[in-house]
Motif scaffolding. Structure first.
Motif, mmCIF file in Angstrom:
data_model
loop_
_atom_site.group_PDB
_atom_site.id
_atom_site.type_symbol
_atom_site.label_atom_id
_atom_site.label_comp_id
_atom_site.label_asym_id
_atom_site.label_seq_id
_atom_site.Cartn_x
_atom_site.Cartn_y
_atom_site.Cartn_z
ATOM 1 N N LEU A 122 2.543 4.849 -1.477
ATOM 2 C CA LEU A 122 2.665 5.056 -2.930
ATOM 3 C C LEU A 122 3.318 3.838 -3.581
ATOM 4 C CD1 LEU A 122 3.862 8.782 -3.042
ATOM 5 C CD2 LEU A 122 1.612 7.903 -3.667
ATOM 6 N N LEU A 123 4.350 3.305 -2.937
ATOM 7 C CA LEU A 123 5.018 2.109 -3.461
ATOM 8 C C LEU A 123 4.102 0.895 -3.399
ATOM 9 C CD1 LEU A 123 8.551 2.614 -1.917
ATOM 10 C CD2 LEU A 123 7.930 2.760 -4.326
ATOM 11 N N VAL A 124 3.407 0.734 -2.280
ATOM 12 C CA VAL A 124 2.477 -0.390 -2.144
ATOM 13 C C VAL A 124 1.421 -0.330 -3.244
ATOM 14 C CG1 VAL A 124 0.676 -1.386 -0.674
ATOM 15 C CG2 VAL A 124 2.857 -0.715 0.328
ATOM 16 N N ALA A 125 0.841 0.831 -3.470
ATOM 17 C CA ALA A 125 -0.195 0.980 -4.503
ATOM 18 C C ALA A 125 0.354 0.685 -5.899
ATOM 19 C CB ALA A 125 -0.793 2.381 -4.449
ATOM 20 N N ALA A 126 1.584 1.087 -6.163
ATOM 21 C CA ALA A 126 2.170 0.895 -7.495
ATOM 22 C C ALA A 126 2.561 -0.560 -7.762
ATOM 23 C CB ALA A 126 3.392 1.796 -7.651
ATOM 24 N N LEU A 127 2.898 -1.316 -6.714
ATOM 25 C CA LEU A 127 3.469 -2.646 -6.908
ATOM 26 C C LEU A 127 2.532 -3.804 -6.604
ATOM 27 C CD1 LEU A 127 6.974 -1.929 -5.349
ATOM 28 C CD2 LEU A 127 6.385 -2.060 -7.777
ATOM 29 N N THR A 128 1.350 -3.545 -6.078
ATOM 30 C CA THR A 128 0.462 -4.630 -5.693
ATOM 31 C C THR A 128 -0.832 -4.622 -6.515
ATOM 32 O OG1 THR A 128 -0.604 -3.321 -3.941
ATOM 33 C CG2 THR A 128 1.341 -4.604 -3.325
ATOM 34 N N ASP A 129 -1.529 -5.747 -6.463
ATOM 35 C CA ASP A 129 -2.805 -5.860 -7.158
ATOM 36 C C ASP A 129 -3.955 -5.301 -6.327
ATOM 37 O OD1 ASP A 129 -1.946 -7.325 -9.576
ATOM 38 O OD2 ASP A 129 -1.339 -8.825 -8.096
ATOM 39 N N HIS A 130 -3.842 -5.371 -5.024
ATOM 40 C CA HIS A 130 -4.864 -4.856 -4.112
ATOM 41 C C HIS A 130 -4.194 -4.559 -2.779
ATOM 42 C CE1 HIS A 130 -8.645 -4.388 -1.980
ATOM 43 N NE2 HIS A 130 -8.161 -5.189 -1.053
ATOM 44 N N TRP A 131 -4.646 -3.479 -2.107
ATOM 45 C CA TRP A 131 -4.165 -3.198 -0.769
ATOM 46 C C TRP A 131 -5.239 -2.468 0.007
ATOM 47 C CZ3 TRP A 131 -3.396 1.713 1.345
ATOM 48 C CH2 TRP A 131 -3.478 2.773 0.450
ATOM 49 N N ASP A 132 -5.148 -2.568 1.324
ATOM 50 C CA ASP A 132 -6.039 -1.809 2.182
ATOM 51 C C ASP A 132 -5.331 -1.523 3.491
ATOM 52 O OD1 ASP A 132 -6.175 -4.262 3.479
ATOM 53 O OD2 ASP A 132 -8.332 -4.388 3.479
ATOM 54 N N CYS A 133 -5.977 -0.711 4.297
ATOM 55 C CA CYS A 133 -5.393 -0.262 5.552
ATOM 56 C C CYS A 133 -6.461 -0.427 6.629
ATOM 57 C CB CYS A 133 -4.987 1.199 5.397
ATOM 58 S SG CYS A 133 -4.094 1.858 6.780
ATOM 59 N N VAL A 134 -6.130 -1.118 7.724
ATOM 60 C CA VAL A 134 -7.089 -1.347 8.801
ATOM 61 C C VAL A 134 -6.487 -0.863 10.118
ATOM 62 C CG1 VAL A 134 -8.250 -3.273 7.666
ATOM 63 C CG2 VAL A 134 -6.285 -3.712 9.117
ATOM 64 N N PRO A 135 -7.325 -0.413 11.060
ATOM 65 C CA PRO A 135 -6.830 0.046 12.352
ATOM 66 C C PRO A 135 -6.131 -1.090 13.110
ATOM 67 C CG PRO A 135 -9.128 0.670 12.062
ATOM 68 C CD PRO A 135 -8.783 -0.254 10.944
ATOM 69 N N HIS A 136 -5.095 -0.750 13.822
ATOM 70 C CA HIS A 136 -4.357 -1.705 14.656
ATOM 71 C C HIS A 136 -4.209 -1.089 16.041
ATOM 72 C CE1 HIS A 136 -1.651 -5.024 15.488
ATOM 73 N NE2 HIS A 136 -0.866 -4.152 16.094
ATOM 74 N N PRO A 137 -5.080 -1.456 16.971
ATOM 75 C CA PRO A 137 -5.031 -0.865 18.310
ATOM 76 C C PRO A 137 -3.677 -1.118 18.965
ATOM 77 C CG PRO A 137 -7.025 -2.149 17.994
ATOM 78 C CD PRO A 137 -6.156 -2.410 16.816
ATOM 79 N N PRO A 138 -3.195 -0.231 19.764
ATOM 80 C CA PRO A 138 -3.878 0.930 20.335
ATOM 81 C C PRO A 138 -3.522 2.236 19.668
ATOM 82 C CG PRO A 138 -1.964 0.479 21.665
ATOM 83 C CD PRO A 138 -1.970 -0.529 20.524
ATOM 84 N N GLY A 139 -3.506 2.370 18.411
ATOM 85 C CA GLY A 139 -3.216 3.656 17.785
ATOM 86 C C GLY A 139 -2.303 3.533 16.588
ATOM 87 N N GLY A 140 -2.460 2.503 15.837
ATOM 88 C CA GLY A 140 -1.647 2.331 14.642
ATOM 89 C C GLY A 140 -2.510 1.820 13.505
ATOM 90 N N LYS A 141 -1.858 1.321 12.464
ATOM 91 C CA LYS A 141 -2.589 0.747 11.346
ATOM 92 C C LYS A 141 -1.809 -0.435 10.812
ATOM 93 C CE LYS A 141 -0.700 3.654 7.640
ATOM 94 N NZ LYS A 141 0.141 4.609 8.353
#
Length: 60
Positions: free
Chosen positions: A30-49
């Motif tokens: 929620l903070l990232v979305a409110a404070l940035t111009d663009h954001w995304d989330c990508v998988p980070h093996p072995p089981g994170g993001k």
């Protein structure tokens, strides 16, 4: 500026999810979305993001 941060949770919570007033977590995206111009989330093996965010310089 580009920022990246990783964590162990494999999936971000649904976009319309808001934590309760007494919860100590769950506000990061929620903070990232409110404070940035663009954001995304990508998988980070072995089981994170990895959350990536961009901030644009508007001072000039």
């Amino acid at each position: 500026m580009s920022i990246g941060a990783g964590e162990a949770y494999p999936q971000p919570p649904p976009a319309d999810t808001e934590p309760g007033a007494l919860h100590s977590g769950g506000r990061g995206l929620l903070l990232v979305a409110a404070l940035t111009d663009h954001w995304d989330c990508v998988p980070h093996p072995p089981g994170g993001k990895t959350v990536r965010a961009e901030l644009h310089d508007t001072s000039s």
